[in-house]
Design a protein around this motif. Sequence first.
Motif, mmCIF file in Angstrom:
data_model
loop_
_atom_site.group_PDB
_atom_site.id
_atom_site.type_symbol
_atom_site.label_atom_id
_atom_site.label_comp_id
_atom_site.label_asym_id
_atom_site.label_seq_id
_atom_site.Cartn_x
_atom_site.Cartn_y
_atom_site.Cartn_z
ATOM 1 N N GLY A 148 0.801 -1.210 0.000
ATOM 2 C CA GLY A 148 0.000 0.000 0.000
ATOM 3 C C GLY A 148 0.839 1.267 0.000
ATOM 4 O O GLY A 148 2.015 1.263 0.365
ATOM 5 N N ARG A 149 0.196 2.354 -0.417
ATOM 6 C CA ARG A 149 0.889 3.650 -0.486
ATOM 7 C C ARG A 149 0.983 4.272 0.908
ATOM 8 O O ARG A 149 0.512 3.713 1.884
ATOM 9 N N ARG A 150 1.571 5.482 0.961
ATOM 10 C CA ARG A 150 1.768 6.185 2.226
ATOM 11 C C ARG A 150 0.437 6.413 2.929
ATOM 12 O O ARG A 150 -0.611 6.551 2.304
ATOM 13 N N LEU A 151 0.504 6.513 4.258
ATOM 14 C CA LEU A 151 -0.699 6.608 5.080
ATOM 15 C C LEU A 151 -0.436 7.547 6.247
ATOM 16 O O LEU A 151 0.668 7.584 6.793
ATOM 17 N N THR A 152 -1.446 8.330 6.610
ATOM 18 C CA THR A 152 -1.355 9.189 7.795
ATOM 19 C C THR A 152 -2.218 8.610 8.909
ATOM 20 O O THR A 152 -3.396 8.298 8.695
ATOM 21 N N ILE A 153 -1.642 8.462 10.083
ATOM 22 C CA ILE A 153 -2.359 8.026 11.274
ATOM 23 C C ILE A 153 -2.563 9.255 12.149
ATOM 24 O O ILE A 153 -1.606 9.945 12.498
ATOM 25 N N MET A 154 -3.804 9.533 12.529
ATOM 26 C CA MET A 154 -4.111 10.774 13.225
ATOM 27 C C MET A 154 -4.934 10.482 14.493
ATOM 28 O O MET A 154 -6.160 10.543 14.480
ATOM 29 N N PRO A 155 -4.285 10.168 15.610
ATOM 30 C CA PRO A 155 -5.025 10.008 16.865
ATOM 31 C C PRO A 155 -5.479 11.367 17.384
ATOM 32 O O PRO A 155 -4.771 12.367 17.245
ATOM 33 N N THR A 156 -6.670 11.396 17.984
ATOM 34 C CA THR A 156 -7.161 12.634 18.612
ATOM 35 C C THR A 156 -7.412 12.442 20.099
ATOM 36 O O THR A 156 -8.031 13.296 20.741
ATOM 37 N N GLU A 157 -6.954 11.321 20.645
ATOM 38 C CA GLU A 157 -7.112 11.093 22.079
ATOM 39 C C GLU A 157 -6.360 12.171 22.857
ATOM 40 O O GLU A 157 -5.340 12.691 22.400
ATOM 41 N N LEU A 158 -6.869 12.481 24.058
ATOM 42 C CA LEU A 158 -6.259 13.519 24.884
ATOM 43 C C LEU A 158 -5.038 12.968 25.608
ATOM 44 O O LEU A 158 -5.010 12.823 26.827
ATOM 45 N N VAL A 159 -4.022 12.676 24.830
ATOM 46 C CA VAL A 159 -2.744 12.170 25.316
ATOM 47 C C VAL A 159 -1.675 13.096 24.753
ATOM 48 O O VAL A 159 -1.647 13.360 23.538
#
Length: 371
Positions: A148-159
């Motif tokens: 697969g191609r490039r991927l962005t992982i975007m957590p929004t948890e308050l950490v």
Amino acid sequence: MSTTPILQFGTSRFLQAHADLFVSDSLARGEALGPITVVQSSGEATRGRRLQALTAPEGFPVRIEGIEAGRPVQRIERVTSIRHGLSTATDWPEIVRIAAQEAEIILSNTSDAGWVPQREDDEPRFHQAMSYPAKLTQLLLARFRAEGRRLTIMPTELVARNGDKLRERVFELARPLAPGLADWIAESVIFANSLVDRIVSEPLEPAGAVAEPYALWAVEEQPGLVLPCQHAALTQVSDLNRIERMKLHILNLGHSYLVAGWLAEGGAGSPLVREKLADPAVRADLESLYAHEVLPVFAAAGYGDAADYVATTLDRFANPFLAHRLSDIAQNHAEKLHRRIGAFLHWGAALGVTVPQPRLLRVLATAEQAP
């Protein structure tokens, strides 16, 4: 099934009134990557009704209530960005397909428990009892095998530094899974650090939420980062620490200061933040605290926008519709005083600020007696 470039883990009311709403608004303007597939990762069968409601063709409501530009506002916005709702307990093969072939962004806002390592995390294949980071690693393995191609992982948890922490855990899990997987993740997967801020006070059934007008989604810049949409509330910043400091040492500090005053009076009843702000003496004292004990520190640090953030914070505190109770904010009060006030005083001292801060010092001294 239509293509969904955004794969979202979490069905919380926060996401409904935050990321899902922003993408919906942006889709209407042609400024989003595309629609969303939502994944319910806990496997709780009772949430099936919510999944169905999230994907209704007519969308679901988000009721915006509060103070905007100094005036009360009430409006309803409809969210139509979610195309599919899946569960890891019943739809894992389809989730894997989307993650391997379609997704350009995987975003999340899971529970605190969802990040806690589980015994099953070390299994070589998917198990429903895995933590969210382990399930994510399984999906990255599938994408790696599919080239697969490039991927962005975007957590929004308050950490704090949520992307860095998620990447660290994913690397731990990836190394023993397959040769080359960790190297591929290092080269092809971007983990974004982000900070989100919006008070979402209550859910609507079967889907939807009540939220304040103020909203922020700040994402730290890095090469190759892909954002889900273009929206006024979504901003890239070079230094996420700056925004975290303003939230912690203005908004959160103000909350704890109000709690300290209430506890000093005996802590009776269950007053709302807005009720306290309606008392002219309380509001004047808080405004004075910000002006004389807080803003000088931010000025010394070069935060020229801190005064505007204070004004916005006071509007948020005075929200005439929000049921924000001091008794809720008072949980873990002593720890919060050290993080919100003690750390702020240390920061000011390190900057060489010498203005008197008697009220902050007095409140911090109560930390040992706090509930």
